[in-house]
Design a protein around this motif. Sequence first.
Motif, mmCIF file in Angstrom:
data_model
loop_
_atom_site.group_PDB
_atom_site.id
_atom_site.type_symbol
_atom_site.label_atom_id
_atom_site.label_comp_id
_atom_site.label_asym_id
_atom_site.label_seq_id
_atom_site.Cartn_x
_atom_site.Cartn_y
_atom_site.Cartn_z
ATOM 1 N N TYR A 51 -1.596 -7.988 1.448
ATOM 2 C CA TYR A 51 -2.521 -8.173 0.328
ATOM 3 C C TYR A 51 -2.399 -9.625 -0.080
ATOM 4 O O TYR A 51 -1.298 -10.104 -0.380
ATOM 5 C CB TYR A 51 -2.195 -7.264 -0.855
ATOM 6 N N MET A 52 -3.537 -10.318 -0.093
ATOM 7 C CA MET A 52 -3.592 -11.701 -0.543
ATOM 8 C C MET A 52 -4.546 -11.763 -1.716
ATOM 9 O O MET A 52 -5.716 -11.395 -1.572
ATOM 10 C CB MET A 52 -4.104 -12.607 0.582
ATOM 11 N N GLY A 53 -4.032 -12.159 -2.879
ATOM 12 C CA GLY A 53 -4.925 -12.235 -4.021
ATOM 13 C C GLY A 53 -4.190 -12.339 -5.331
ATOM 14 O O GLY A 53 -3.064 -12.827 -5.403
ATOM 15 N N THR A 54 -4.828 -11.826 -6.367
ATOM 16 C CA THR A 54 -4.346 -11.949 -7.732
ATOM 17 C C THR A 54 -3.458 -10.772 -8.110
ATOM 18 O O THR A 54 -3.768 -9.625 -7.806
ATOM 19 C CB THR A 54 -5.540 -12.025 -8.709
ATOM 20 N N TRP A 55 -2.364 -11.085 -8.784
ATOM 21 C CA TRP A 55 -1.423 -10.089 -9.319
ATOM 22 C C TRP A 55 -1.348 -10.261 -10.824
ATOM 23 O O TRP A 55 -1.349 -11.392 -11.331
ATOM 24 C CB TRP A 55 -0.023 -10.308 -8.731
ATOM 25 N N VAL A 56 -1.277 -9.146 -11.551
ATOM 26 C CA VAL A 56 -1.080 -9.186 -12.997
ATOM 27 C C VAL A 56 0.055 -8.223 -13.332
ATOM 28 O O VAL A 56 -0.052 -7.020 -13.113
ATOM 29 C CB VAL A 56 -2.367 -8.793 -13.764
ATOM 30 N N THR A 63 -9.703 -10.302 -7.902
ATOM 31 C CA THR A 63 -10.148 -10.573 -6.541
ATOM 32 C C THR A 63 -8.979 -10.590 -5.566
ATOM 33 O O THR A 63 -7.938 -11.182 -5.843
ATOM 34 C CB THR A 63 -10.869 -11.934 -6.487
ATOM 35 N N GLY A 64 -9.182 -9.930 -4.419
ATOM 36 C CA GLY A 64 -8.144 -9.930 -3.398
ATOM 37 C C GLY A 64 -8.668 -9.475 -2.056
ATOM 38 O O GLY A 64 -9.825 -9.073 -1.912
ATOM 39 N N GLU A 65 -7.785 -9.545 -1.076
ATOM 40 C CA GLU A 65 -8.122 -9.147 0.288
ATOM 41 C C GLU A 65 -6.948 -8.355 0.855
ATOM 42 O O GLU A 65 -5.815 -8.822 0.840
ATOM 43 C CB GLU A 65 -8.398 -10.385 1.138
ATOM 44 N N LEU A 66 -7.243 -7.149 1.322
ATOM 45 C CA LEU A 66 -6.248 -6.284 1.936
ATOM 46 C C LEU A 66 -6.495 -6.330 3.433
ATOM 47 O O LEU A 66 -7.543 -5.891 3.910
ATOM 48 C CB LEU A 66 -6.384 -4.867 1.384
ATOM 49 N N HIS A 68 -5.541 -5.491 7.328
ATOM 50 C CA HIS A 68 -4.877 -4.567 8.247
ATOM 51 C C HIS A 68 -5.020 -5.092 9.678
ATOM 52 O O HIS A 68 -5.625 -6.134 9.903
ATOM 53 C CB HIS A 68 -5.471 -3.168 8.124
ATOM 54 N N LEU A 69 -4.506 -4.363 10.634
ATOM 55 C CA LEU A 69 -4.489 -4.800 12.025
ATOM 56 C C LEU A 69 -5.884 -5.100 12.572
ATOM 57 O O LEU A 69 -6.094 -6.136 13.197
ATOM 58 C CB LEU A 69 -3.801 -3.736 12.896
ATOM 59 N N ASN A 70 -6.870 -4.215 12.343
ATOM 60 C CA ASN A 70 -8.192 -4.436 12.943
ATOM 61 C C ASN A 70 -9.342 -4.456 11.926
ATOM 62 O O ASN A 70 -10.498 -4.395 12.301
ATOM 63 C CB ASN A 70 -8.472 -3.377 14.010
ATOM 64 N N HIS A 71 -9.013 -4.498 10.642
ATOM 65 C CA HIS A 71 -10.049 -4.605 9.619
ATOM 66 C C HIS A 71 -9.441 -5.153 8.333
ATOM 67 O O HIS A 71 -8.234 -5.216 8.190
ATOM 68 C CB HIS A 71 -10.717 -3.249 9.360
ATOM 69 N N ARG A 72 -10.316 -5.514 7.433
ATOM 70 C CA ARG A 72 -9.872 -6.033 6.135
ATOM 71 C C ARG A 72 -10.828 -5.570 5.050
ATOM 72 O O ARG A 72 -11.999 -5.315 5.329
ATOM 73 C CB ARG A 72 -9.760 -7.547 6.148
ATOM 74 N N TYR A 73 -10.307 -5.427 3.844
ATOM 75 C CA TYR A 73 -11.138 -5.113 2.684
ATOM 76 C C TYR A 73 -11.128 -6.320 1.769
ATOM 77 O O TYR A 73 -10.065 -6.845 1.427
ATOM 78 C CB TYR A 73 -10.607 -3.881 1.933
#
Length: 150
Positions: A51-56, A63-66, A68-73
């Motif tokens: 997970y690359m993005g904002t933490w609170v 906003t963030g990006e999750l 995985h091996l063959n896809h991303r959200y």
Amino acid sequence: MQKVQGSWVDDQRQGHGVYAYPNGDTYDGEWLHHERHGQGTYTHHETGSQYMGTWVMGKMESTGELIHLNHRYQGNFVNNNPSGPGKYVFDIGCEQHGEYFQLEPISATLPNQEDSGNLELTLQESIKNFSKQPAAFERIGSLVMSQQDM
């Protein structure tokens, strides 16, 4: 073994730092009061997912990006869960756009023929017990997809 690199204030992680968890997971990013807070990347050792993005205050938010091996959200997160508009981007070159809604458990009372009483069900619990794969339920049960560009 835990390993920490970064700043400490009053015996708590603060500012930018890298933390290696005992299970091999890592977090590289900003800390506030000993919690992941600000921009950062959490990497799951076992799967390689990130997970690359904002933490609170220790939770995935905004906003963030999750990845995985063959896809991303890519989209917004609320309380560690996707929420609002977002998209899945697959390595084969296609995208699926949609919107996440956080659903409340649905309860229903059905007649119980054995004792003429009532049997109360919670739909969410029934699906989880049936599926035995909570992650699959979350994607199926909480994502409402639009059929754009088809």
